[in-house]
Design a protein around this motif. Sequence first.
Motif, mmCIF file in Angstrom:
data_model
loop_
_atom_site.group_PDB
_atom_site.id
_atom_site.type_symbol
_atom_site.label_atom_id
_atom_site.label_comp_id
_atom_site.label_asym_id
_atom_site.label_seq_id
_atom_site.Cartn_x
_atom_site.Cartn_y
_atom_site.Cartn_z
ATOM 1 N N SER A 76 53.428 -7.820 24.499
ATOM 2 C CA SER A 76 54.605 -6.915 24.706
ATOM 3 C C SER A 76 54.633 -7.263 25.764
ATOM 4 N N VAL A 77 56.518 -7.989 26.464
ATOM 5 C CA VAL A 77 56.562 -7.771 27.149
ATOM 6 C C VAL A 77 58.148 -6.343 27.387
ATOM 7 N N ILE A 78 57.640 -5.876 29.120
ATOM 8 C CA ILE A 78 58.871 -4.263 29.457
ATOM 9 C C ILE A 78 59.253 -5.346 30.231
ATOM 10 N N GLU A 79 60.347 -5.514 30.803
ATOM 11 C CA GLU A 79 61.657 -6.537 32.264
ATOM 12 C C GLU A 79 62.823 -5.249 31.961
ATOM 13 N N GLY A 80 62.882 -5.446 33.056
ATOM 14 C CA GLY A 80 64.146 -4.956 34.077
ATOM 15 C C GLY A 80 64.746 -3.791 33.269
ATOM 16 N N LEU A 81 63.925 -2.753 33.858
ATOM 17 C CA LEU A 81 64.245 -1.462 33.794
ATOM 18 C C LEU A 81 63.602 -0.890 35.086
ATOM 19 N N THR A 82 64.844 0.452 35.611
ATOM 20 C CA THR A 82 64.020 1.266 35.649
ATOM 21 C C THR A 82 63.134 2.765 34.509
ATOM 22 N N ILE A 83 62.387 2.544 35.141
ATOM 23 C CA ILE A 83 61.377 3.947 33.955
ATOM 24 C C ILE A 83 60.826 5.038 34.947
ATOM 25 N N ILE A 84 61.140 6.215 34.964
ATOM 26 C CA ILE A 84 61.212 7.725 35.048
ATOM 27 C C ILE A 84 59.587 8.143 33.929
ATOM 28 N N ASN A 85 58.889 9.126 34.181
ATOM 29 C CA ASN A 85 58.562 9.549 33.093
ATOM 30 C C ASN A 85 58.529 11.150 33.789
ATOM 31 N N GLN A 86 59.154 11.637 33.473
ATOM 32 C CA GLN A 86 59.376 13.340 33.637
ATOM 33 C C GLN A 86 58.955 14.218 33.523
ATOM 34 N N SER A 87 57.362 13.608 31.883
ATOM 35 C CA SER A 87 56.920 14.825 31.215
ATOM 36 C C SER A 87 56.261 15.157 32.111
ATOM 37 N N THR A 88 55.361 16.653 31.326
ATOM 38 C CA THR A 88 54.672 17.713 31.852
ATOM 39 C C THR A 88 53.089 17.414 31.739
ATOM 40 N N CYS A 89 53.180 16.129 31.278
ATOM 41 C CA CYS A 89 51.699 15.762 31.426
ATOM 42 C C CYS A 89 50.806 15.262 32.595
ATOM 43 N N ALA A 90 50.329 15.766 33.142
ATOM 44 C CA ALA A 90 49.261 15.448 34.334
ATOM 45 C C ALA A 90 48.610 14.941 33.863
ATOM 46 N N GLY A 91 48.663 13.679 34.886
ATOM 47 C CA GLY A 91 48.381 12.299 34.764
ATOM 48 C C GLY A 91 48.125 11.164 33.987
#
Length: 175
Positions: A76-91
């Motif tokens: 798979s390929v992940i490309e050309g995105l800004t990605i922010i994980n704002q979840s409450t999961c530590a780590g």
Amino acid sequence: ETIRDAMNAASSGDTVYLTEGTYTILGETNPAWENGTRYVGILMKAGVTLKGAGAEKTLLELTGGGLSTIIDADNSVIEGLTIINQSTCAGCPAVLLVSNSSKVKNCIIKGSDTGIVVGWGGLTIPANIEITNNLVINNATGISVTYGTNINLVNNTIAYNNINGISAFVNSVSI
């Protein structure tokens, strides 16, 4: 109607294109990941590309509890995105690479507990991973390689991460 619907309908060789804009992805359980016991943001499919209009133009905000993240699949390929994980999961990472021959390229990954994690609890030993031309910034940890072989980090900018820029616990990481 949703990114998840497009990913579910995609087959190997397909590209799921995201136009300019902000997409909020609420984590939800997915039976294909750890028997549906954790929340997942987007679960990639083997051989499918998730491609934005450019990292400056397409933003994915991952929210919710648990592992609200993008999880790769073989080739798979992940490309050309800004990605922010704002979840409450530590780590928990914005991107989790647990498969073989997957790529993350030309992305901005920021504001997460961990930007990118390679390997997950020893459940899988990913191989032939390429992380190329990304900006990994303002996370607690930028990139963490816990398991894997032939992990290639090429031409990434990793800056202003609070704890670690890169942490690697395996011998086969090339930078």
